[in-house]
Design a protein around this motif. Structure first.
Motif, short mmCIF file in Angstrom:
data_model
loop_
_atom_site.label_atom_id
_atom_site.label_comp_id
_atom_site.label_asym_id
_atom_site.label_seq_id
_atom_site.Cartn_x
_atom_site.Cartn_y
_atom_site.Cartn_z
N UNK A 1 14.41 7.10 -8.75
CA UNK A 1 12.90 6.87 -8.34
C UNK A 1 12.91 5.26 -7.53
N UNK A 2 12.30 5.55 -6.14
CA UNK A 2 12.40 4.03 -5.23
C UNK A 2 10.94 2.84 -5.72
N UNK A 3 10.97 1.94 -5.34
CA UNK A 3 9.87 0.84 -5.98
C UNK A 3 8.32 1.95 -4.90
N UNK A 6 7.67 4.37 -7.15
CA UNK A 6 6.73 4.61 -8.41
C UNK A 6 6.38 3.50 -8.74
N UNK A 7 5.40 2.79 -7.71
CA UNK A 7 3.83 2.14 -7.37
C UNK A 7 2.77 3.60 -7.39
N UNK A 74 -6.16 1.95 -4.55
CA UNK A 74 -4.72 1.80 -4.73
C UNK A 74 -3.68 3.12 -4.21
N UNK A 75 -4.17 4.22 -5.19
CA UNK A 75 -3.06 5.49 -4.94
C UNK A 75 -3.37 5.76 -3.39
N UNK A 76 -4.84 5.52 -2.82
CA UNK A 76 -5.07 5.89 -0.87
C UNK A 76 -4.14 5.19 -0.53
N UNK A 77 -4.28 3.70 -0.90
CA UNK A 77 -3.65 2.54 0.60
C UNK A 77 -2.10 3.23 0.39
N UNK A 78 -1.85 3.70 -1.08
CA UNK A 78 0.03 3.45 -1.01
C UNK A 78 0.62 5.01 -0.38
N UNK A 79 -0.66 5.81 -0.04
CA UNK A 79 -0.33 6.85 0.28
C UNK A 79 -0.53 7.33 1.39
#
Length: 170
Positions: A1-3, A6-7, A74-79
């Motif tokens: 799993x990359x960074x 994982x985030x 954060x979940x929205x931004x990271x996706x």
């Protein structure tokens, strides 16, 4: 799993947990606290609600209440990147629903709590029937709305985790 992966997982799990805490709190009020207080006398009702409204403002409550918004954002931004688009609609759905519960809280429930506090010491309230009447039915109705909204947000986050993990539902 990359960074990045994982985030994303961390954000989704943290959003799900904190949203679940908030949804559970609103659910508990809707299904047990307020029905339990319904049969109490007016002074007891006012006194208990005033005390709960003070006691609830603590770090543990804020962790869930604010954490749900922060982690869902954060979940929205990271996706947002192309490789996260599969999860994005569910994460956005969660964000919209949870934000709706916050709007209800800010526009309706907090002002009602503040009005109840401003009524003063329960034993010194001239018309406790009136004070309770201005609070209870409206607060209960809108708490039910925020319970439904935050539960919908929790459902969206659970679905986002399913999509993220590429697990096909049965």
């Amino acid at each position: 799993m990359d960074g990045m992966e994982a985030m994303r997982v961390f954000a989704l799990v943290a959003a799900t947990i904190t949203t679940g805490l908030s949804a559970g709190l609103f659910y508990a009020y809707a299904c047990s606290v307020m029905p339990g207080l319904r049969t109490t006398d007016d002074l007891t009702f006012i006194q208990v609600m005033q005390r709960i409204n003070v006691a609830i403002l603590n770090g543990w409550f804020l962790l869930g209440f604010v954490g749900a918004l922060v982690f869902t954002l954060a979940a929205v931004a990271l996706h947002l990147p192309d490789d996260g688009h599969r999860v994005l609609p569910a994460a956005v759905g969660a964000l919209v629903c949870y934000t709706g519960s916050l709007v209800v809280t800010r526009v309706v429930n907090i002002p009602l709590n503040e009005a109840l506090a401003a009524a003063g010491e329960p034993g010194r309230i001239a018309d406790p029937v009136r004070v309770r009447g201005r609070f209870e039915a409206r607060w209960v109705r809108w708490n039910t709305a925020r319970a439904l909204l935050s539960t919908a947000a929790l459902g969206f986050l659970c679905w986002a985790l399913v999509l993220h993990c590429h697990v096909a539902p049965n």
